[in-house]
Scaffold this active site. Structure first.
Site, short mmCIF file in Angstrom:
data_model
loop_
_atom_site.label_atom_id
_atom_site.label_comp_id
_atom_site.label_asym_id
_atom_site.label_seq_id
_atom_site.Cartn_x
_atom_site.Cartn_y
_atom_site.Cartn_z
N GLY A 15 0.80 -1.23 0.00
CA GLY A 15 0.00 0.00 0.00
C GLY A 15 0.83 1.28 0.00
O GLY A 15 0.34 2.34 0.39
N ARG A 92 -5.33 -8.22 -9.06
CA ARG A 92 -6.45 -9.07 -9.46
C ARG A 92 -6.71 -8.90 -10.95
O ARG A 92 -6.63 -7.77 -11.47
CB ARG A 92 -7.73 -8.65 -8.73
CG ARG A 92 -7.73 -8.87 -7.25
CD ARG A 92 -7.99 -10.29 -6.88
NE ARG A 92 -9.19 -10.85 -7.50
CZ ARG A 92 -9.53 -12.14 -7.45
NH1 ARG A 92 -8.77 -12.99 -6.82
NH2 ARG A 92 -10.63 -12.56 -8.04
N LEU A 94 -9.42 -8.55 -13.59
CA LEU A 94 -10.81 -8.08 -13.45
C LEU A 94 -11.66 -8.52 -14.64
O LEU A 94 -11.18 -8.56 -15.77
CB LEU A 94 -10.82 -6.56 -13.31
CG LEU A 94 -10.11 -6.08 -12.04
CD1 LEU A 94 -9.72 -4.62 -12.15
CD2 LEU A 94 -10.99 -6.32 -10.82
N ASN A 106 -5.28 2.21 -13.65
CA ASN A 106 -4.38 1.25 -13.04
C ASN A 106 -2.93 1.71 -13.21
O ASN A 106 -2.56 2.22 -14.26
CB ASN A 106 -4.55 -0.11 -13.72
CG ASN A 106 -3.61 -1.18 -13.15
OD1 ASN A 106 -3.47 -1.31 -11.93
ND2 ASN A 106 -2.96 -1.94 -14.02
N HIS A 108 0.90 0.48 -13.51
CA HIS A 108 1.64 -0.73 -13.87
C HIS A 108 3.12 -0.39 -14.04
O HIS A 108 3.45 0.57 -14.75
CB HIS A 108 1.07 -1.33 -15.16
CG HIS A 108 1.65 -2.68 -15.45
ND1 HIS A 108 1.31 -3.80 -14.74
CD2 HIS A 108 2.59 -3.06 -16.35
CE1 HIS A 108 2.00 -4.83 -15.20
NE2 HIS A 108 2.78 -4.41 -16.18
N SER A 135 3.60 2.97 -16.21
CA SER A 135 2.42 3.42 -16.98
C SER A 135 1.22 3.54 -16.06
O SER A 135 1.06 2.75 -15.12
CB SER A 135 2.04 2.39 -18.06
OG SER A 135 3.14 2.06 -18.88
N THR A 140 -9.61 -1.71 -18.70
CA THR A 140 -10.62 -2.39 -19.53
C THR A 140 -10.54 -3.87 -19.17
O THR A 140 -9.70 -4.27 -18.35
CB THR A 140 -10.31 -2.22 -21.03
OG1 THR A 140 -9.06 -2.90 -21.31
CG2 THR A 140 -10.21 -0.76 -21.43
N LEU A 143 -6.36 -7.36 -19.81
CA LEU A 143 -5.38 -7.16 -18.74
C LEU A 143 -4.28 -6.18 -19.17
O LEU A 143 -3.60 -6.41 -20.17
CB LEU A 143 -4.75 -8.51 -18.35
CG LEU A 143 -3.62 -8.44 -17.31
CD1 LEU A 143 -4.16 -8.06 -15.94
CD2 LEU A 143 -2.87 -9.76 -17.25
N ASP A 144 -4.13 -5.10 -18.41
CA ASP A 144 -3.11 -4.07 -18.66
C ASP A 144 -3.15 -3.56 -20.10
O ASP A 144 -2.12 -3.19 -20.68
CB ASP A 144 -1.70 -4.61 -18.33
CG ASP A 144 -1.56 -4.95 -16.85
OD1 ASP A 144 -2.18 -4.26 -16.02
OD2 ASP A 144 -0.86 -5.92 -16.53
C1 GAR Z 1 3.68 -1.38 -7.36
O1 GAR Z 1 5.02 -1.47 -7.76
C2 GAR Z 1 2.76 -1.38 -8.57
O2 GAR Z 1 3.30 -0.73 -9.68
C3 GAR Z 1 2.62 -2.85 -8.82
O3 GAR Z 1 2.51 -3.42 -7.54
C4 GAR Z 1 3.26 -2.64 -6.60
C5 GAR Z 1 2.38 -2.33 -5.41
O4 GAR Z 1 3.11 -1.67 -4.41
N1 GAR Z 1 1.45 -3.13 -9.63
C6 GAR Z 1 1.37 -4.12 -10.50
O5 GAR Z 1 2.30 -4.89 -10.73
C7 GAR Z 1 0.05 -4.22 -11.23
N2 GAR Z 1 0.08 -5.27 -12.18
P1 GAR Z 1 2.37 -0.98 -3.17
O6 GAR Z 1 1.40 -2.00 -2.57
O7 GAR Z 1 3.46 -0.62 -2.22
O8 GAR Z 1 1.64 0.23 -3.68
#
Ligand code: GAR
Length: 184
Positions: A15, A92, A94, A106, A108, A135, A140, A143-144
């Site tokens: 988080g 997740r 979606l 989102n 990524h 990014s 949508t 995925l990504d």
């Molecule tokens: C982040 O690095 C985010 O970019 C990635 O998960 C991490 C969450 O960190 N998201 C993905 O890979 C989405 N496919 P956080 O819980 O410390 O925010």
């Protein structure tokens, strides 16, 4: 008077991006009206509690299908009527049950369309390009795969994996907040 925008933030783990949104935007620029996680053990739960942000825990392990889980998430989000939902480390896949009812963006950690899905930081570091990056895109059911809102590149040259990973995790926070400002 301009009405203050309401956002929902979804996370699955640490988080830290959620915390950054709280520290930079909440509540003056945008009010986080709800935080939602699919993981009852997520460290990000403490962030919501500290900031007194309403928290919804929808344990994905308790649902028999992606659709039934998404139905419950949509129901909980709609109660708070956010203007925008932000997926900040929400791990997740979606279904249209979610994507057709929730306007969301989102974060990524790659230069999409490169390296969709899991382990995008590792995959970006190990690919043949000189630059990786992050990014933020519209969500949508692919995925990504939704339209890109913002991207930022990171040059890999001279960086160890740990340094690259740290740089990505710093930059993604700035890009996420900038993207939220842009779309609100
Ligand atoms: C982040 O690095 C985010 O970019 C990635 O998960 C991490 C969450 O960190 N998201 C993905 O890979 C989405 N496919 P956080 O819980 O410390 O925010």
């Amino acid at each position: 008077m301009v009405k203050r925008k309401k956002i929902a933030v979804l996370f699955s783990g640490k988080g830290s991006n959620f915390a950054h949104i709280v520290n930079t935007l909440h509540p003056e620029e945008a009010e986080v009206v709800v935080a939602l996680t699919n993981n009852p053990e997520a460290e990000g739960i403490a962030v919501a509690k500290e900031a007194d942000i309403p928290l919804e825990i929808v344990d994905s392990k308790a649902y028999e299908s992606r659709e039934t889980f998404d139905t419950e998430v949509v129901k909980r989000l709609q109660y708070y009527a956010p203007d925008l939902t932000v997926l900040a480390g929400f791990m997740r896949i979606l279904t249209p049950v979610f994507t057709e009812h929730v306007k969301s963006v989102n974060l990524h950690p790659s230069l999409l369309p490169r390296h969709k899905g899991l382990n995008a930081i590792e995959k970006s570091y190990n690919d043949a390009y000189e630059e990786g990056g992050v990014s933020v895109h519209w969500v949508t059911s692919e995925l990504d795969g939704g339209e890109i809102i913002l991207q930022k590149k990171v040059c890999k040259e001279g960086l160890s994996f740990e340094q690259y990973d740290q740089t990505i995790r710093q930059i993604e926070k700035e890009v996420l907040v900038e993207a939220i400002r842009k779309v609100l």
